[in-house]
Design a protein around this motif. Sequence first.
Motif, PDB file in Angstrom:
ATOM      1  N   LYS A 366       0.678  -1.012  -0.007  1.00 22.38           N
ATOM      2  CA  LYS A 366      -0.060  -0.157  -0.082  1.00 22.38           C
ATOM      3  C   LYS A 366       0.855   1.039  -0.105  1.00 22.38           C
ATOM      4  CE  LYS A 366      -3.882  -2.163  -0.004  1.00 22.38           C
ATOM      5  NZ  LYS A 366      -4.673  -2.274  -1.050  1.00 22.38           N
ATOM      6  N   MET A 371      -3.480   5.870   2.802  1.00 23.26           N
ATOM      7  CA  MET A 371      -3.767   5.290   4.124  1.00 23.26           C
ATOM      8  C   MET A 371      -4.516   5.919   4.892  1.00 23.26           C
ATOM      9  SD  MET A 371      -2.132   2.397   4.186  1.00 23.26           S
ATOM     10  CE  MET A 371      -1.862   1.937   5.846  1.00 23.26           C
ATOM     11  N   ARG A 372      -4.815   7.577   4.463  1.00 23.30           N
ATOM     12  CA  ARG A 372      -5.907   8.517   5.400  1.00 23.30           C
ATOM     13  C   ARG A 372      -7.178   7.639   5.453  1.00 23.30           C
ATOM     14  NH1 ARG A 372      -2.531  12.462   3.863  1.00 23.30           N
ATOM     15  NH2 ARG A 372      -1.074  13.517   5.553  1.00 23.30           N
ATOM     16  N   ARG A 374      -8.423   5.039   6.419  1.00 25.24           N
ATOM     17  CA  ARG A 374      -8.731   3.699   6.532  1.00 25.24           C
ATOM     18  C   ARG A 374      -8.547   3.289   7.925  1.00 25.24           C
ATOM     19  NH1 ARG A 374      -4.799  -0.348   3.052  1.00 25.24           N
ATOM     20  NH2 ARG A 374      -6.805  -1.505   3.665  1.00 25.24           N
ATOM     21  N   SER A 375      -9.028   2.259   8.226  1.00 28.63           N
ATOM     22  CA  SER A 375      -9.081   1.581   9.631  1.00 28.63           C
ATOM     23  C   SER A 375      -8.651   0.029   9.345  1.00 28.63           C
ATOM     24  CB  SER A 375     -10.453   1.471  10.442  1.00 28.63           C
ATOM     25  OG  SER A 375     -10.322   0.944  11.634  1.00 28.63           O
ATOM     26  N   ILE A 376      -7.320  -0.286   9.829  1.00 23.00           N
ATOM     27  CA  ILE A 376      -6.817  -1.534   9.637  1.00 23.00           C
ATOM     28  C   ILE A 376      -6.889  -2.443  10.926  1.00 23.00           C
ATOM     29  CG2 ILE A 376      -4.549  -2.614   9.071  1.00 23.00           C
ATOM     30  CD1 ILE A 376      -3.471  -0.018   7.930  1.00 23.00           C
ATOM     31  N   ARG A 400      -4.327   4.936  12.020  1.00 23.99           N
ATOM     32  CA  ARG A 400      -5.126   4.018  11.101  1.00 23.99           C
ATOM     33  C   ARG A 400      -5.412   2.624  11.912  1.00 23.99           C
ATOM     34  NH1 ARG A 400      -8.107   6.730   9.814  1.00 23.99           N
ATOM     35  NH2 ARG A 400      -6.984   8.313  11.057  1.00 23.99           N
TER      36      ARG A 400
END
Length: 462
Positions: A366, A371-372, A374-376, A400
Amino acid sequence: MGQEEKILYILDTNVLLHEPLAIYNFQEHDVMVPMTVLEELDNIKDRKKDVSRDARIAIRAIDDALRDASPEEITEGVPLPTANVEAGSASGHLSIYADHALPKVQEHLPTSANDNLIINTALYLQEERKPQKVVLVTKDINMRLKAKGAGLTHVEDYRTDQLISDVSMLAKGFQELGGNFWEQVSDCETRSDGRDTVQEVTAPEIANTYPNQYLLDESDQFCGRVIGSDGERLQFHDLGRERLMSRTAWGVSPKNIYQGMALNALLDPAIDLVILTGPAGCGKTLLALACALEQVVETGVYDKVIVTRNTPEIAESIGFLPGTEEEKMAPWLAAITDTLEVLHKSDENFEGSMHYIMEKANIQFKSINFMRGRSIQNSFVILDECQNLTASQIKTIITRCGEGTKLVCSGNLSQIDSNYLTAVTSGLTYIVERFKDFEGSANVYLNGVVRSRLASFAEEHL
């Protein structure tokens, strides 16, 4: 505080890009932003790069401070709210200076370059505001040299966000004690904590310990990981060097005690953040990936592996590369694919193993730029080469991470490519110091190059 005691700080553009809210960090002193700086921020804010976000934040911060002010008040200076100033004391002021309107006789340097315009402004105000101290603040080393050469008395780097003054002071994640540890202990209580042995001792000469810091001595047998200390009593997990060195992950065994400590932190699900620093070739990426595969494929602790890193500024927008996001990121993540090859080079069907593992471990490449928002969840995240990231960019990744996710940040502070970062201002340095006292994180400096004797000689002598 009288006007003569107040310092006038003139900010360069790179200061506001490095710390968009820098105008609020000068306490009771005055801050001036030259018009040239606003123009540069305006040119940057629409670029398709991560730095454009910082430019927009800086512009909004200046607008918020000056929103209700008249043109005359903006020129004279508008009071700034500062949290660190005591009630009733003087407040600093923010002003905008029209540096394009400087008298021609005050042009010490040719005005063809924006840096020269800002330096000329500082030189003019140095004479105009005497005896008030006027300071130009810039992160550009060459600009500081030019300003001093042109006659500016006070030129400074922006250091408000620096947590240490020298990278040699950075926490390494372990203490190496002299002599034999157990010979220095006068009182000890032992208890079991699951499969771990916890020792509580009357602390010998151990100072400034923090959670998950490792302890070593000269006996080649002792190794502990700190749980906590009250100044008199020290609690730690008794790990033992032999046990540390015998652990494996995806067929990888530690080659030295520093790798053993890193492996211990990487394989511990109770540690959410592991920070690996050290020279090139010390095993940061290899250990992180081996532990990721072990815990995704073998033990099933995590569901997938996510690998991300900052892309070089020349290619920060990866849109020009063909293919999917993973394929676009592949050139910048060659270190990961190289490491996968090392881990499986002895397999009978090398290509088959690579494809199988990529699919089985659900390895995803990625871009940090996406990445902003998102929730990983339930993932093993590897953030590689993060010495080139600012604290703000690393915060984006850390925030995140959701439930069940482990983040590994790795980097080499002697290989910073960013024009605006140094070893002491790097986001990697920042998180090492900021997370030092967090019980859910561990930091290990991997001392020693194990890649090859050529790499080791280069690291020491070049």
